[in-house]
Design an enzyme around this catalytic site. Structure first.
Site, PDB file in Angstrom:
ATOM      1  N   HIS A   7      89.306  -3.824  58.887  1.00 30.92           N
ATOM      2  CA  HIS A   7      90.024  -4.647  57.913  1.00 30.92           C
ATOM      3  C   HIS A   7      89.078  -5.310  56.937  1.00 30.92           C
ATOM      4  CE1 HIS A   7      89.241  -7.571  61.246  1.00 30.92           C
ATOM      5  NE2 HIS A   7      89.035  -8.429  60.264  1.00 30.92           N
ATOM      6  N   HIS A  79      85.205 -11.434  54.611  1.00 28.66           N
ATOM      7  CA  HIS A  79      84.372 -10.522  55.400  1.00 28.66           C
ATOM      8  C   HIS A  79      85.003  -9.133  55.466  1.00 28.66           C
ATOM      9  CE1 HIS A  79      87.060 -12.168  58.666  1.00 28.66           C
ATOM     10  NE2 HIS A  79      87.016 -10.930  59.122  1.00 28.66           N
ATOM     11  N   GLU A 130      81.907  -8.368  60.233  1.00 31.27           N
ATOM     12  CA  GLU A 130      82.437  -8.495  61.578  1.00 31.27           C
ATOM     13  C   GLU A 130      82.359  -7.117  62.228  1.00 31.27           C
ATOM     14  OE1 GLU A 130      86.652  -9.460  61.648  1.00 31.27           O
ATOM     15  OE2 GLU A 130      86.563 -10.082  63.749  1.00 31.27           O
TER      16      GLU A 130
HETATM   17 CO    CO Z   1      88.232 -10.255  60.750  1.00 33.95          CO
END
Ligand code: CO
Length: 134
Positions: A7, A79, A130
């Protein structure tokens, strides 16, 4: 090492407005807001055919995205999340190359109930990364 883009997370000052932009202007499939008190955020998931967008809004007093929104009052990309097969192996390999892992360096359970880690943006082209064990 990294696999799929899981994502892209966007911090937003107004979750309802941002949801409406994605639902109405962009015609995307938008979830209801989901509180994640352990992570200090409320999240809206947007499902795209090949990945997800997550809209993040601060929840509680010590939200990790509060400072970001102070610096970016109209919101912004927060992020990107890449999938890895083995998060500890990925972490150890990156640390051996000098990359900084945020927090205590131990994977935490993320918004998708899978272990995640965050990597310092200064080591990754100015972008907070991440890692999620897929
Ligand atoms: Co995230």
């Amino acid at each position: 090492m990294i696999g799929k883009l899981n994502h892209v997370a966007i911090a937003v000052p107004d979750l309802e407005k941002a949801s409406a932009v994605y639902r109405e202007a962009l015609g995307a499939k938008v979830s209801p807001p989901q509180a994640e008190p352990d992570h200090g955020v409320t999240v809206v998931f947007i499902e795209l055919p090949n990945t997800k967008i997550e809209l993040l809004h601060p929840l509680g007093d010590n939200s990790p995205i509060a400072a970001f929104l102070e610096k970016n009052p109209s919101g912004g990309m927060h992020h990107v999340c890449y999938e890895v097969d083995d998060i500890r192996a990925a972490r150890d390999q990156l640390k051996a190359q000098g990359a900084r892992v945020l927090g205590d360096g131990e994977p935490k359970i993320g918004a998708h109930n899978k272990p995640v880690l965050f990597l310092h943006p200064k080591d990754f082209c100015g972008t907070l990364v991440e890692l999620e064990q897929a």
